[in-house]
Design a protein around this motif. Structure first.
Motif, PDB file in Angstrom:
ATOM      1  N   LEU A  28      29.656  36.518  34.120  1.00 50.30           N
ATOM      2  CA  LEU A  28      28.584  37.316  34.712  1.00 50.30           C
ATOM      3  C   LEU A  28      28.204  36.809  36.101  1.00 50.30           C
ATOM      4  O   LEU A  28      28.118  37.594  37.060  1.00 50.30           O
ATOM      5  N   ILE A  29      27.993  35.505  36.267  1.00 46.21           N
ATOM      6  CA  ILE A  29      27.567  34.989  37.566  1.00 46.21           C
ATOM      7  C   ILE A  29      28.687  35.129  38.592  1.00 46.21           C
ATOM      8  O   ILE A  29      28.439  35.452  39.761  1.00 46.21           O
ATOM      9  N   GLY A  30      29.921  34.939  38.178  1.00 44.88           N
ATOM     10  CA  GLY A  30      31.034  35.153  39.096  1.00 44.88           C
ATOM     11  C   GLY A  30      31.126  36.595  39.561  1.00 44.88           C
ATOM     12  O   GLY A  30      31.372  36.870  40.747  1.00 44.88           O
ATOM     13  N   GLN A  31      30.933  37.540  38.634  1.00 40.49           N
ATOM     14  CA  GLN A  31      30.959  38.962  39.009  1.00 40.49           C
ATOM     15  C   GLN A  31      29.839  39.279  39.992  1.00 40.49           C
ATOM     16  O   GLN A  31      30.037  39.986  40.990  1.00 40.49           O
ATOM     17  N   LEU A  32      28.654  38.756  39.717  1.00 40.42           N
ATOM     18  CA  LEU A  32      27.511  39.012  40.596  1.00 40.42           C
ATOM     19  C   LEU A  32      27.726  38.380  41.966  1.00 40.42           C
ATOM     20  O   LEU A  32      27.396  38.978  43.006  1.00 40.42           O
ATOM     21  N   ALA A  33      28.301  37.182  41.989  1.00 36.35           N
ATOM     22  CA  ALA A  33      28.571  36.527  43.271  1.00 36.35           C
ATOM     23  C   ALA A  33      29.527  37.361  44.107  1.00 36.35           C
ATOM     24  O   ALA A  33      29.328  37.527  45.324  1.00 36.35           O
ATOM     25  N   GLY A  34      30.555  37.886  43.479  1.00 38.43           N
ATOM     26  CA  GLY A  34      31.503  38.718  44.208  1.00 38.43           C
ATOM     27  C   GLY A  34      30.844  39.934  44.829  1.00 38.43           C
ATOM     28  O   GLY A  34      31.117  40.297  45.985  1.00 38.43           O
ATOM     29  N   ARG A  35      29.944  40.577  44.095  1.00 45.57           N
ATOM     30  CA  ARG A  35      29.280  41.776  44.613  1.00 45.57           C
ATOM     31  C   ARG A  35      28.323  41.438  45.758  1.00 45.57           C
ATOM     32  O   ARG A  35      28.205  42.201  46.714  1.00 45.57           O
ATOM     33  N   ILE A  36      27.631  40.312  45.646  1.00 47.39           N
ATOM     34  CA  ILE A  36      26.734  39.922  46.738  1.00 47.39           C
ATOM     35  C   ILE A  36      27.539  39.572  47.984  1.00 47.39           C
ATOM     36  O   ILE A  36      27.150  39.912  49.116  1.00 47.39           O
ATOM     37  N   ILE A  86      39.244  40.210  35.536  1.00 45.84           N
ATOM     38  CA  ILE A  86      39.943  40.380  36.813  1.00 45.84           C
ATOM     39  C   ILE A  86      39.848  41.833  37.254  1.00 45.84           C
ATOM     40  O   ILE A  86      39.562  42.133  38.421  1.00 45.84           O
ATOM     41  N   ALA A  87      40.071  42.761  36.309  1.00 45.86           N
ATOM     42  CA  ALA A  87      40.005  44.188  36.633  1.00 45.86           C
ATOM     43  C   ALA A  87      38.606  44.596  37.062  1.00 45.86           C
ATOM     44  O   ALA A  87      38.430  45.401  37.986  1.00 45.86           O
ATOM     45  N   LEU A  88      37.585  44.043  36.414  1.00 47.52           N
ATOM     46  CA  LEU A  88      36.203  44.394  36.746  1.00 47.52           C
ATOM     47  C   LEU A  88      35.818  43.867  38.123  1.00 47.52           C
ATOM     48  O   LEU A  88      35.064  44.514  38.860  1.00 47.52           O
ATOM     49  N   PHE A  89      36.357  42.715  38.502  1.00 45.17           N
ATOM     50  CA  PHE A  89      35.994  42.112  39.788  1.00 45.17           C
ATOM     51  C   PHE A  89      36.575  42.902  40.961  1.00 45.17           C
ATOM     52  O   PHE A  89      35.937  43.024  42.010  1.00 45.17           O
ATOM     53  N   GLY A  90      37.785  43.416  40.770  1.00 46.21           N
ATOM     54  CA  GLY A  90      38.409  44.190  41.848  1.00 46.21           C
ATOM     55  C   GLY A  90      39.533  43.410  42.495  1.00 46.21           C
ATOM     56  O   GLY A  90      40.667  43.416  42.019  1.00 46.21           O
ATOM     57  N   ARG A  91      39.245  42.721  43.587  1.00 47.96           N
ATOM     58  CA  ARG A  91      40.275  41.997  44.322  1.00 47.96           C
ATOM     59  C   ARG A  91      40.414  40.613  43.709  1.00 47.96           C
ATOM     60  O   ARG A  91      39.766  39.651  44.117  1.00 47.96           O
ATOM     61  N   ALA A  92      41.224  40.514  42.693  1.00 45.26           N
ATOM     62  CA  ALA A  92      41.327  39.269  41.936  1.00 45.26           C
ATOM     63  C   ALA A  92      42.686  39.192  41.261  1.00 45.26           C
ATOM     64  O   ALA A  92      43.417  40.186  41.140  1.00 45.26           O
ATOM     65  N   ALA A  93      43.039  37.980  40.827  1.00 42.97           N
ATOM     66  CA  ALA A  93      44.298  37.758  40.128  1.00 42.97           C
ATOM     67  C   ALA A  93      44.198  36.450  39.378  1.00 42.97           C
ATOM     68  O   ALA A  93      43.275  35.650  39.601  1.00 42.97           O
ATOM     69  N   LYS A  94      45.148  36.207  38.502  1.00 46.54           N
ATOM     70  CA  LYS A  94      45.221  34.911  37.845  1.00 46.54           C
ATOM     71  C   LYS A  94      45.621  33.859  38.879  1.00 46.54           C
ATOM     72  O   LYS A  94      46.232  34.168  39.909  1.00 46.54           O
ATOM     73  N   ALA A  95      45.285  32.622  38.612  1.00 45.11           N
ATOM     74  CA  ALA A  95      45.494  31.557  39.596  1.00 45.11           C
ATOM     75  C   ALA A  95      46.957  31.444  40.009  1.00 45.11           C
ATOM     76  O   ALA A  95      47.273  31.165  41.168  1.00 45.11           O
ATOM     77  N   THR A  96      47.863  31.697  39.060  1.00 41.81           N
ATOM     78  CA  THR A  96      49.292  31.587  39.359  1.00 41.81           C
ATOM     79  C   THR A  96      49.767  32.697  40.286  1.00 41.81           C
ATOM     80  O   THR A  96      50.848  32.592  40.872  1.00 41.81           O
ATOM     81  N   GLU A  97      48.985  33.755  40.417  1.00 47.45           N
ATOM     82  CA  GLU A  97      49.382  34.904  41.242  1.00 47.45           C
ATOM     83  C   GLU A  97      48.525  35.037  42.498  1.00 47.45           C
ATOM     84  O   GLU A  97      48.642  36.010  43.247  1.00 47.45           O
ATOM     85  N   LEU A  98      47.659  34.066  42.738  1.00 48.85           N
ATOM     86  CA  LEU A  98      46.663  34.213  43.800  1.00 48.85           C
ATOM     87  C   LEU A  98      47.182  33.800  45.179  1.00 48.85           C
ATOM     88  O   LEU A  98      46.688  34.285  46.202  1.00 48.85           O
ATOM     89  N   GLU A  99      48.179  32.928  45.220  1.00 44.94           N
ATOM     90  CA  GLU A  99      48.589  32.343  46.499  1.00 44.94           C
ATOM     91  C   GLU A  99      48.982  33.379  47.544  1.00 44.94           C
ATOM     92  O   GLU A  99      48.498  33.316  48.691  1.00 44.94           O
ATOM     93  N   PRO A 100      49.835  34.360  47.239  1.00 44.86           N
ATOM     94  CA  PRO A 100      50.191  35.334  48.284  1.00 44.86           C
ATOM     95  C   PRO A 100      49.013  36.172  48.754  1.00 44.86           C
ATOM     96  O   PRO A 100      48.943  36.543  49.922  1.00 44.86           O
ATOM     97  N   ILE A 101      48.065  36.444  47.844  1.00 46.87           N
ATOM     98  CA  ILE A 101      46.892  37.240  48.223  1.00 46.87           C
ATOM     99  C   ILE A 101      46.032  36.454  49.203  1.00 46.87           C
ATOM    100  O   ILE A 101      45.591  36.974  50.232  1.00 46.87           O
ATOM    101  N   VAL A 102      45.782  35.178  48.881  1.00 46.50           N
ATOM    102  CA  VAL A 102      44.977  34.343  49.769  1.00 46.50           C
ATOM    103  C   VAL A 102      45.663  34.203  51.127  1.00 46.50           C
ATOM    104  O   VAL A 102      45.019  34.302  52.190  1.00 46.50           O
ATOM    105  N   GLY A 103      46.991  33.984  51.111  1.00 45.69           N
ATOM    106  CA  GLY A 103      47.720  33.837  52.365  1.00 45.69           C
ATOM    107  C   GLY A 103      47.617  35.074  53.237  1.00 45.69           C
ATOM    108  O   GLY A 103      47.406  34.981  54.456  1.00 45.69           O
TER     109      GLY A 103
END
Length: 699
Positions: free
Chosen positions: A180-188, A206-223
């Protein structure tokens, strides 16, 4: 009214009928419309309550250390009794709710009928009516519903973490843990012009947050999003004993980024990657400055806005503004809605349904009737009818067990600040009536005696009111915190049909009586007391309660008067300050008849030293008492006395009950009791002025 409570001993969560809180200055009384159960914070609280005693100990090693200190000072039996007393109570759940003001508590910002959001564990509970410090209450504008307002506490936690990250428009911020707090932080973050990238182990979050992925799949998105630079800041909102969420944050953070720890995660870290990137690691504390500061939250002393822009209250106001103008949505985060009658079921859902994120409790029909298991005004059986006012650890662990063990005494009512505390005492001791309003309780003819064990600032007011109502009163020390209070009690006692006894139990201890028999007056008395510093969170640390020294010093003034066979006449004292802000006291007390006493009341952190040592020295004999469990008599021969520690609580209550019945005289004269109280206040005066004080009886 109905409230969600957890039995600390069994871990059972249930809906209980408890007395509703009473109006009081500085606290708003709010009829709840919605309250929020967050999947992370409240699941952790519920799990800890259901844990075995061993696992509770593992989770709170600080309390284990404190219990061991008690065992060393008071013996195993005393420590076990205190542990049982602490377990034998109910824990309220909830820290975020919204509803309608019933009473403003004297705050001009509020009006009855106003919709408000309330925050704060122990205040904004899952209950039909809550009493909340006005500093933790924020008005809701018309566009904001009470369901949305119930999100204010977790949202303010998320907002405070973003402020600690020191990010602004254009920043790319990671959120690790999408509860819950992570979701709210993302929206703020998005509402503030930032880009939020999230990660979690659960696909639905992950689906509810929107722009998100599992940690193993996050590197290309962050880059891609950061152009290879890495995240400007990372908010760690996960809850796990593992340090892996922090390791994920370190991995994706840019050089000199800030990592803000919001959730309860493991912090066993490798220094090297933190050093190589020169990362800042910050641990967020709830919803902002002011949290856990008693003067801010309970007294309403605000921080100047020019120095502290975003206090916890102003963070809640900012959340309300975001909700009001539509920049922040929260309604879709509610995974379940249940009426308060199914509050226990709501906590079961946290375990049964992994998708449970935020559960809203609804209060369609608040019940303002106060429960009473049976009428107190039943015909008298001859037993002395006692009302216990105050239901803290000392009342439940010492006073109530002793009272209930006396013949022809019936504890017919218990009154406490919260309904949960009143119910815990009522259930344990089979007390028929529960209250939160001592004034209405004392106004009835159904009570003969009031036993007062509230926080110290309330002693004089309650004792005086009870005496004016014709009740007999047993009141814990100190009798008063200033001379105005003392004069009020003196006037009430002198004009009352009831009797007054202050709970100076040490004069009733068997070893104190033995010392008085062995050593004739006049005598020299030396009393040494070593006590631990009261924790910051304890009410005794609140300056409004008179302080730790005044809270106990009258015990030893009274014991000196008993041993020296004379009321105090003149006192002198000085404080011994410490670098940490607390003070010890060294006092001298002259007594009628020629006896004199010195009292060393030491406040500190020395462990292992016995709490109390009393030496009484006469011309022909002397006695040394160690912690009221052993003594050595010196005279023509040396005799050792050993036994069970007995500080005289039962004997003091029995003597009071006999006096209240009229079967025996009051064991300590009223005027002597008033002089002991006056002497205690005079010791503080002397320590502040540096001059001795000659005592006069309170008018």
């Amino acid at each position: 009214m109905r409230q969600v409570l957890q039995d600390i001993k069994s871990g059972e969560i249930a809906i209980h009928d408890v007395p509703e809180p009473m109006p009081q200055h500085g606290y708003a009384l709010v009829q709840t419309k919605h309250s929020l159960i967050s999947s992370g914070t409240e699941r952790a609280s519920a799990d800890l309550g259901r844990a075995s005693l061993l696992n509770k100990a593992r989770a709170r090693p600080d309390l284990v250390r404190r219990t061991l200190d008690v065992a060393r000072a008071e013996g195993i039996e005393g420590a076990v009794r205190k542990v049982k007393t602490r377990l034998d109570q109910y824990a309220p759940f909830g820290y975020s709710c919204a509803g309608v003001v019933l009473d403003t508590g004297g705050d001009h910002r509020l009006t009855p009928g106003t919709a408000v959001a309330c925050v704060g564990a122990g205040y904004a509970c899952h209950a039909e009516i809550v009493s909340v410090p006005t500093s933790l209450v924020v008005s809701l504008p018309t566009p904001v519903s009470t369901l949305q307002g119930a999100f204010c506490a977790p949202t303010a936690i998320a907002l405070h973490s973003i402020r600690l990250a020191n990010v602004g428009p254009g920043s790319v911020v990671g959120v690790v843990g999408l509860g819950l707090i992570g979701q709210l932080a993302g929206r703020i973050l998005v509402a503030s012009g930032c880009t939020a990238l999230g990660t979690d182990v659960r696909d639905d979050r992950i689906a509810l947050f929107g722009r998100a992925a599992k940690a193993t799949e996050l590197e290309p998105i962050v880059g891609e999003v950061t152009r290879g630079r890495g995240l400007d800041a990372v908010l760690v909102c996960a809850a796990t004993s593992s340090a892996s969420p922090i390791e994920t944050a370190i991995r994706f953070a840019r050089d000199r980024a800030t990592i803000v720890v919001v959730g309860d995660v493991g912090l066993e870290l490798d220094r090297r990657p933190l050093y190589e990137k020169e990362l800042s690691l910050v641990v967020a504390r709830s919803y902002g400055p002011g949290r856990y500061d008693r003067s801010f939250e309970e007294t309403g002393i605000d921080y100047p806005v020019g120095y502290v822009r975003w206090t916890e209250t102003r963070n809640v106001e900012a959340v309300v503004d975001l909700l009001a103008d539509g920049r922040l949505r929260v309604d879709d985060l509610v995974s379940h809605r249940l009426p308060i009658s199914e509050g226990a079921r709501a906590y079961a859902l946290l375990d049964e349904d992994p998708s449970a994120l935020a559960i809203a409790l609804e209060y369609p029909h608040a019940d303002r009737r106060r429960p009473s298991r049976r009428s107190v005004s039943a015909p008298r059986t001859g037993a002395l009818r006692v009302a216990m006012i105050g239901a803290g650890n000392f009342a439940r662990g010492t006073l109530l067990p002793e009272l209930c063990g006396l013949d022809d005494v019936e504890v017919v009512a218990v009154c406490a600040r919260t309904g949960a505390s009143a119910k815990a005492a009522a259930d344990r001791f089979d007390i028929p009536s529960m209250h939160t309003d001592w004034r209405s309780l004392l106004a009835t003819d159904d009570v003969d005696v009031a036993v007062v064990a509230t926080p110290h600032a309330e002693h004089a007011e309650i004792a005086a009111a009870a005496l004016r109502a014709g009740k007999s009163v047993y009141v814990e020390k100190p009798l008063a915190l200033d001379r105005e209070q003392l004069s009020e009690v003196a006037a009430a006692a002198r004009g009352s049909d009831g009797v007054l006894l202050v709970g100076h139990n040490r004069r009733f201890a068997p070893l104190a009586a033995r010392a008085r028999t062995e050593v004739a007056a006049p005598c020299a008395i030396a009393i040494r007391v070593a006590v631990a510093v009261a924790p910051d969170a304890h009410w005794l640390s609140d300056a409004r309660q008179g302080g730790q020294v005044l809270g106990e010093i009258s015990h030893f003034v009274d014991l000196s008067a008993f041993l020296g066979r004379g009321a105090p006449e003149r006192v002198y004292a000085r404080f011994v300050p410490s670098a940490d802000g607390w003070s010890s006291m060294i006092a001298a007390v002259d007594l009628e008849g020629g006896s004199a006493a010195t009292i060393v009341y030491s406040v500190g952190e020395a462990r292992g030293i016995p709490k109390e040592r009393v030496e009484v020295l006469g011309t022909r004999a002397a006695i040394v008492i160690d912690d009221f469990k052993a003594a050595v008599v010196h005279g023509s021969s040396t005799r050792r006395i050993r036994g069970k520690r007995d500080k005289g609580h039962r004997a003091a209550l029995a003597a009071f009950v006999a006096a209240a019945r009229g079967s025996k005289p009051l064991p300590v004269g009223l005027e002597e009791q008033l002089l002991v109280a006056e002497a205690s206040l005079a010791l503080l005066e002397s320590a502040q002025t540096g001059a001795a004080v000659v005592l006069t009886a309170p008018e």
